[in-house]
Enzyme design. Structure first.
Site, PDB file in Angstrom:
ATOM      1  N   LYS A 125       0.708  -1.185   0.132  1.00  0.00           N
ATOM      2  CA  LYS A 125      -0.129   0.025  -0.013  1.00  0.00           C
ATOM      3  C   LYS A 125       0.982   1.290  -0.133  1.00  0.00           C
ATOM      4  O   LYS A 125       0.770   2.282  -0.696  1.00  0.00           O
ATOM      5  CB  LYS A 125      -0.955  -0.005   1.240  1.00  0.00           C
ATOM      6  CG  LYS A 125      -1.814   1.343   1.334  1.00  0.00           C
ATOM      7  CD  LYS A 125      -2.554   1.548   2.782  1.00  0.00           C
ATOM      8  CE  LYS A 125      -3.096   2.818   2.790  1.00  0.00           C
ATOM      9  NZ  LYS A 125      -2.271   3.313   3.774  1.00  0.00           N
ATOM     10  N   ASP A 143      -7.041   1.708   1.264  1.00  0.00           N
ATOM     11  CA  ASP A 143      -6.625   1.766   2.882  1.00  0.00           C
ATOM     12  C   ASP A 143      -8.118   1.334   3.489  1.00  0.00           C
ATOM     13  O   ASP A 143      -9.015   0.872   2.753  1.00  0.00           O
ATOM     14  CB  ASP A 143      -6.704   3.175   3.236  1.00  0.00           C
ATOM     15  CG  ASP A 143      -7.891   4.155   3.047  1.00  0.00           C
ATOM     16  OD1 ASP A 143      -8.786   3.503   2.308  1.00  0.00           O
ATOM     17  OD2 ASP A 143      -7.638   5.269   3.644  1.00  0.00           O
TER      18      ASP A 143
END
Length: 226
Positions: A125, A143
């Site tokens: 991420k 997220d």
């Protein structure tokens, strides 16, 4: 009766609403270059962007590049970033990735997923955010907001963030990934939070959401009214 909306039409309708609400998509973490963005993203794990933006000026006043960062001790870094949480792990990550950038990449943040993900403290991420926001390479970082909203909107099954990322990349046009991931985050914070969710306020979920989720919300609302 009108025919049911197709997945493609639903995706386009969601994109249109997000474009209408968020025509501009500022990057939430304050930074001046790829290195300061990388450090800010690493600090943002389990910490709000607002808190990170309060802390990074103090850190970057002492070290806004890998060469100055490695002159500091891990303990010094940790003392500054403590309010961001997970400071023992994050301070080690920042120091060691700075050393790696100097030794392996000539002092410059590398422009590749593989090289970024090889760094301590940098997961997929974080690498995706840096690739998208620093280098404008299409990426769809997921997220908690995006994971939650993609499930609520019936665009992913919510089983894992990896699956949510695959679904997002499959459903949304590639040239829109970088803006869309930010637009969805902004929307999640403003209209579709994890706690205190209000179906009347959340136009996308109300119009296009997963039926089972909407029914559950309505059931909860009815319980409260009793």
């Amino acid at each position: 009766m009108s025919s049911p909306i197709t997945k493609k039409e639903k995706v386009q309708a969601i994109i249109d609403i997000l474009d209408d609400l968020y025509p501009e998509v500022p990057i939430p973490l304050d930074h001046t270059d790829p290195y300061t963005l990388l450090v800010a993203v690493l600090l943002s794990a389990q910490c709000t962007d607002e808190r990170v933006n309060q802390i990074t000026p103090k850190l970057f006043a002492k070290a806004d590049n890998p060469y100055d960062m490695v002159k500091m001790s891990i303990e010094e870094i940790q003392a500054i970033i403590k309010p961001c949480g997970l400071s023992p792990m994050k301070s080690k990550g920042i120091w060691h990735l700075s050393e790696m950038i100097i030794n392996q990449h000539g002092g410059e943040v590398p422009q590749s997923f593989a090289a970024l993900e090889a760094m301590p403290g940098v997961g997929h991420k974080t690498a995706s955010v840096v690739m998208a926001q620093a280098f404008n390479v299409p990426a769809f970082p997921v997220d908690t907001h995006i994971h939650r909203l993609m499930y609520r909107w019936g665009l992913s099954n919510g089983k894992s963030v990896e699956q949510t990322e695959r679904d997002g990349k499959r459903l949304f046009p590639k040239e829109r990934w970088n803006d869309l991931h930010l637009q969805i985050i902004f929307y999640g914070r403003e209209y579709c939070p994890a706690r205190g969710f209000d179906l009347d306020k959340c136009i996308i979920t109300r119009q296009y959401g997963r039926k089972s989720f909407i029914n559950e919300v309505l059931k909860q609302q009815a319980k409260k009214k009793r």
